[in-house]
Design a protein around this motif. Structure first.
Motif, PDB file in Angstrom:
ATOM      1  N   THR A   4       6.132  -3.496  12.735  1.00  0.00           N
ATOM      2  CA  THR A   4       5.233  -3.843  13.827  1.00  0.00           C
ATOM      3  C   THR A   4       5.959  -4.700  14.843  1.00  0.00           C
ATOM      4  N   PRO A  54       5.955  -7.781   8.322  1.00  0.00           N
ATOM      5  CA  PRO A  54       5.195  -7.813   7.060  1.00  0.00           C
ATOM      6  C   PRO A  54       6.120  -7.794   5.860  1.00  0.00           C
ATOM      7  N   GLU A  79      -0.936 -13.891  10.279  1.00  0.00           N
ATOM      8  CA  GLU A  79      -0.006 -12.781  10.454  1.00  0.00           C
ATOM      9  C   GLU A  79      -0.528 -11.504   9.797  1.00  0.00           C
ATOM     10  N   LYS A  80      -1.195 -11.653   8.674  1.00  0.00           N
ATOM     11  CA  LYS A  80      -1.769 -10.484   8.014  1.00  0.00           C
ATOM     12  C   LYS A  80      -2.864  -9.869   8.874  1.00  0.00           C
ATOM     13  N   PHE A 118      -1.170  -8.039  11.717  1.00  0.00           N
ATOM     14  CA  PHE A 118      -0.592  -6.787  11.233  1.00  0.00           C
ATOM     15  C   PHE A 118      -1.636  -5.678  11.184  1.00  0.00           C
TER      16      PHE A 118
END
Length: 629
Positions: free
Chosen positions: A210, A215, A302-303, A306
């Motif tokens: 990404t 990730p 961040e998850k 993503f």
């Protein structure tokens, strides 16, 4: 006729037996010089077959031009091939050495390589001409559209995002080196238990690459529970909106019910089944932040990013700038919240350039700027030393008011000009056509005199000369005059106060303040003129920025004690059963004894070493039993 068809023709030509003359040295020279045996099929019949391949549906004139170019290319290759064959004729001799035979066998291979090179060059030239013609036609057809886009969205170039600086890991590598960052990332990505290791082996997969985050491999695959739709195309912009998959639409209703009940266990259950639910991830990110676990909070953000990036529409790209994702749609709000939190996390790690690029992206999503990116983009530009870009942004960005009227830009532009002047002095250049940093700082103090006192108190500036400066009536009795302006000043001081801890900027501010006092002694009407400018720029009697919290722009994060977080970790029916906070915080707080029956003795022994573990007064019961015996 396409280039693929031309390559097929040339491959058939090369496949024909052409080098039999070199393989046999006893044949006469006349046979060696004879042209190669032609194929039984007419090569130019393939021109008609090209129309049926479905490779191009252009105009008749384009087809005729392509056919003439291919015919010229074929004739050129035939002529050049015959010349090379004549030049490579080997004279007939009765006695030939092995060296000559080896040389004669090597010559056809060299000619083949030369032929291949010439054919490749011809193909590249034809393809280049075709691409140029098509691009020229498309540019002429869409010329009006490009002019409209440039006229209506001239600020898109100044908000162009550099993908090299979007990820904080890249900036950390430039600062600390790749070895240090890689070792840290390996420790971070290492599973914490053997159970996770076994699970990672069973579900090993390559995570999707990404643009915003990197990730780790132990994250689960994206569940495709959310997607992005194109709503409309207007004025050269594409308007998008997120949407949930119909099969998981009930998850959002469950989340809203659990959020209203403050039931974090139920929200955790949602994440257990749907690990990429955006709002659940952001909820736990806030919980981790207020409990002091900043790394866990950053991982949750961040998850979320993503998952939201995986759902992007094919036409949605941060690198193009022709998009709008309105904050008014509730389903779009998690992306704004996640980007704002990610930007603050990058700044906390010292990745100011990456935070600047994320702030550009956040500002370009919605022209209304719902998260207040304009009030911190200048700070990230100064911390990342992007001084020229900051001046360009202030000139080109289209806004309701001039950016230099805002408190943050009026002072930040003066700071940027100060560092540019220092760099120009070291290089020997001079920008005589622009205002000096001292003049810009004087204008900023005349326009917003209230900022000086707040900076002195917040930084803090402890020099005795500041006390004398603040005793002046112009700075001592300064008032904002507008609720919106006062709120903007508070946000600026909270976000930028750390910049005024540099000694060179303190000297610049002091010199400008003394210059303001001297000029007001000579002519007091200048202060009235600047007051009129300030009043006309901020006319509203209401706070237009009340939706922006000053604490959101602060570096300090308030932490909640565990006793205040406990009510959110239980179900709604168990809140009334918990003791009050005052009773838990008191010195005589009672601890629920733990059961030891049926448990592993080794675990119980290790657990008993912890000071907060209580097993009750079981020994008294044992003594009573002995007495009875």
């Amino acid at each position: 006729m396409s280039a693929r068809l031309l390559r097929r023709v040339l491959q058939e030509r090369e496949a024909a037996p052409q080098d039999t003359d070199v393989a046999d040295d006893d044949q006469p020279a006349e046979e060696e010089a004879s042209p190669p045996r032609s194929s039984a099929r007419n090569l130019f019949d393939l021109l008609d077959d090209g129309n049926g391949d479905g490779e191009g549906d252009g105009d008749e004139e384009d087809k005729e031009e392509d056919e003439t170019e291919i015919i010229q290319a074929l004739s050129y290759t035939e002529q050049k091939h015959s010349e090379q064959k004549k030049a490579n004729v080997v004279p007939e001799t009765n006695k030939k050495s092995k060296k000559k035979k080896k040389k004669s066998k090597a010559e056809p291979s060299s000619t083949k390589s030369k032929d291949a090179q010439s054919l490749d060059s011809i193909l590249e030239a034809i393809e280049k001409n075709t691409i140029q013609q098509r691009s020229h036609q498309s540019d002429r057809a869409a010329g009006k559209e490009f002019e409209t886009n440039e006229a209506t969205h001239g600020a898109s170039s100044v908000l162009a995002i550099d993908p090299k600086h979007l990820k904080g890991e890249n900036e950390m590598r430039r600062i600390f080196g790749s070895k240090v960052v890689d070792s840290f990332e390996n420790q971070r990505n290492m599973p914490s238990s053997s159970r996770q290791v076994r699970g990672a082996r069973r579900v090993a997969h390559n995570p999707r690459k990404t643009l915003l985050v990197s990730p780790p491999s132990y994250w689960p695959p994206w569940d495709k529970s959310i997607s992005m739709d194109l709503l409309e195309m207007k004025n050269g912009l594409n308007y998008f909106r997120y949407t949930y998959d119909p099969s998981v639409s009930h998850v959002q209703e469950l989340f809203e019910a659990d959020k209203a009940a403050n039931d974090l266990n139920a929200i955790a259950a949602i994440l257990g089944k749907y690990p990429y639910h955006p709002e659940s991830l952001l909820t736990f990110a806030e919980l981790f932040k207020y409990s002091g676990e900043h790394q866990s909070s950053a991982d949750a953000v961040e998850k979320c990013l993503f998952a939201l990036e995986c759902a992007w529409h094919p036409l949605f790209s941060p690198l193009q700038g022709n998009y709008q994702l309105k904050f008014s749609h509730d389903i779009n709000k998690p992306l704004f919240t996640a980007l704002f939190s990610h930007m603050k996390n990058l700044d906390r790690r010292g990745c100011h350039r990456s935070a600047l690029e994320v702030c550009k992206f956040l500002l370009s999503l919605d022209s209304d700027d719902p998260k207040g990116a304009l009030f911190c983009i200048d700070y990230f530009a100064l911390r990342s030393q992007q001084y020229k870009w900051l001046e360009q942004f202030a000139e080109e960005y289209q806004c309701d008011n001039s950016l230099w009227l805002f408190p943050n830009f009026s002072f930040s532009l003066a700071i940027a000009r100060f560092y540019l002047e220092r760099d120009a002095a070291s290089e020997g250049s001079d920008d005589a056509d622009k205002s000096t940093s001292l003049d810009l700082m004087k204008q900023a103090l005349m326009l917003h005199p209230m900022v000086l006192r707040k900076i002195v108190d917040k930084a803090p500036l402890k020099d005795s000369s500041w006390t004398q400066i603040l005793r002046n009536v112009f700075f001592g009795s300064a008032k904002p005059g507008s609720p919106s302006l006062e709120h903007m000043i508070n946000i600026y001081v909270e976000r930028h106060y750390i910049m005024w801890r540099f000694p060179e900027l303190q000297n610049l501010l002091k010199e400008a303040a003394l210059l303001v006092i001297e000029s007001l002694k000579q002519d007091n009407r200048e202060a009235q003129d600047w007051a009129c400018v300030r009043k006309e720029a901020f006319l509203s009697e209401k706070n237009e920025y009340s939706h922006l919290l000053v604490s959101d722009f602060s570096d300090t994060t308030p932490s909640l004690p565990p006793e205040e977080l406990r009510p959110f970790m239980v179900g709604p029916g168990m809140v009334h059963e918990m003791p009050p906070v005052e009773q838990e915080a008191g010195p005589e707080r009672l601890r629920a004894p733990r059961e030891v029956a049926g448990r592993n003795p080794a675990v119980v022994f290790l657990e008993s070493l912890l000071p907060w573990v209580d097993y009750g007064d079981n020994h008294h019961d044992a003594n009573d039993d002995n007495d009875d015996d």
